[in-house]
Scaffold this motif. Structure first.
Motif, short mmCIF file in Angstrom:
data_model
loop_
_atom_site.label_atom_id
_atom_site.label_comp_id
_atom_site.label_asym_id
_atom_site.label_seq_id
_atom_site.Cartn_x
_atom_site.Cartn_y
_atom_site.Cartn_z
N LEU A 16 0.82 -1.21 0.00
CA LEU A 16 0.00 0.00 0.00
C LEU A 16 0.86 1.26 0.00
O LEU A 16 0.39 2.34 -0.34
N GLY A 17 2.12 1.14 0.38
CA GLY A 17 3.03 2.29 0.39
C GLY A 17 3.71 2.54 -0.94
O GLY A 17 4.47 3.49 -1.07
N ILE A 18 3.46 1.72 -1.95
CA ILE A 18 4.09 1.86 -3.26
C ILE A 18 3.14 2.62 -4.18
O ILE A 18 1.93 2.37 -4.20
N LEU A 19 3.66 3.57 -4.92
CA LEU A 19 2.84 4.37 -5.83
C LEU A 19 2.16 3.50 -6.87
O LEU A 19 2.75 2.53 -7.37
N MET A 20 0.93 3.85 -7.21
CA MET A 20 0.19 3.11 -8.24
C MET A 20 0.96 3.17 -9.55
O MET A 20 1.48 4.20 -9.93
N GLY A 21 1.04 2.04 -10.22
CA GLY A 21 1.74 1.94 -11.48
C GLY A 21 3.17 1.47 -11.33
O GLY A 21 3.78 1.01 -12.28
N ASP A 22 3.73 1.60 -10.13
CA ASP A 22 5.08 1.11 -9.88
C ASP A 22 5.03 -0.40 -9.64
O ASP A 22 4.03 -0.92 -9.15
N PRO A 23 6.12 -1.11 -9.96
CA PRO A 23 6.15 -2.56 -9.70
C PRO A 23 5.91 -2.87 -8.22
O PRO A 23 6.50 -2.22 -7.35
N GLY A 24 5.04 -3.81 -7.95
CA GLY A 24 4.75 -4.22 -6.57
C GLY A 24 3.62 -3.47 -5.91
O GLY A 24 3.29 -3.74 -4.76
N CYS A 25 2.99 -2.53 -6.62
CA CYS A 25 1.90 -1.77 -6.00
C CYS A 25 0.66 -2.65 -5.81
O CYS A 25 0.52 -3.69 -6.43
N LEU A 26 -0.23 -2.20 -4.92
CA LEU A 26 -1.45 -2.94 -4.65
C LEU A 26 -2.63 -1.98 -4.76
O LEU A 26 -2.64 -0.93 -4.14
N SER A 27 -3.61 -2.33 -5.56
CA SER A 27 -4.80 -1.53 -5.72
C SER A 27 -5.98 -2.27 -5.11
O SER A 27 -6.25 -3.42 -5.45
N LEU A 28 -6.68 -1.61 -4.19
CA LEU A 28 -7.86 -2.23 -3.59
C LEU A 28 -9.09 -2.07 -4.46
O LEU A 28 -10.04 -2.81 -4.33
N PHE A 29 -9.10 -1.07 -5.33
CA PHE A 29 -10.31 -0.73 -6.08
C PHE A 29 -10.17 -0.91 -7.58
O PHE A 29 -11.10 -0.65 -8.31
N GLY A 30 -9.03 -1.30 -8.07
CA GLY A 30 -8.84 -1.38 -9.51
C GLY A 30 -8.69 0.02 -10.08
O GLY A 30 -8.06 0.88 -9.47
N HIS A 31 -9.32 0.29 -11.20
CA HIS A 31 -9.18 1.59 -11.86
C HIS A 31 -10.26 2.57 -11.47
O HIS A 31 -10.17 3.75 -11.78
N ASP A 32 -11.34 2.13 -10.82
CA ASP A 32 -12.46 3.02 -10.53
C ASP A 32 -12.91 2.88 -9.08
O ASP A 32 -13.78 2.08 -8.76
N ALA A 33 -12.34 3.69 -8.19
CA ALA A 33 -12.68 3.62 -6.76
C ALA A 33 -14.11 4.07 -6.50
O ALA A 33 -14.76 3.60 -5.57
N PRO A 48 -2.27 9.86 -4.55
CA PRO A 48 -3.54 9.13 -4.57
C PRO A 48 -3.32 7.65 -4.30
O PRO A 48 -2.27 7.10 -4.61
N LEU A 49 -4.32 6.98 -3.71
CA LEU A 49 -4.22 5.55 -3.45
C LEU A 49 -4.65 4.72 -4.64
O LEU A 49 -4.46 3.53 -4.67
N HIS A 50 -5.25 5.35 -5.64
CA HIS A 50 -5.72 4.60 -6.80
C HIS A 50 -5.51 5.43 -8.06
O HIS A 50 -5.27 6.63 -7.99
N CYS A 51 -5.61 4.78 -9.21
CA CYS A 51 -5.43 5.48 -10.49
C CYS A 51 -6.59 6.40 -10.79
O CYS A 51 -7.68 6.17 -10.47
#
Length: 89
Positions: free
Chosen positions: A49-66, A86-89
């Protein structure tokens, strides 16, 4: 248990995976269950959760549409926590 998860001895019939295991059935009335290393998985999720979205190893809880999930204040966000990204794209 007082024994660290990684130090459990594998026994006959055990199924072992990445920080989880299913002990082999020991009797006719035994109940199948899964044991997981919660400390490992909590640390894993926290780090991702501490890795920026789009970077290798990131985790998205909501996908592309929170907004699709209609969660006004996700429990992982605290009012006192300063977020510079932001936490999501």
């Amino acid at each position: 248990s007082s024994i660290p998860f990684s130090e459990h001895k594998r026994q006959k019939g055990d199924r072992v995976g990445h920080h989880w295991r299913i002990p082999g059935a020991t009797g006719t009335r035994s109940v199948r269950h899964v044991l997981i290393d919660t400390n490992y998985w909590k640390t894993f999720v926290h780090a991702r959760l501490g890795i920026l979205m789009g970077d290798p190893g990131c985790l998205s809880l909501f996908g592309h549409d929170a907004k699709r999930f209609n969660i006004p204040d996700p429990p992982l966000l605290h009012k006192n926590r300063k977020i510079n990204r932001p936490l999501h794209c």
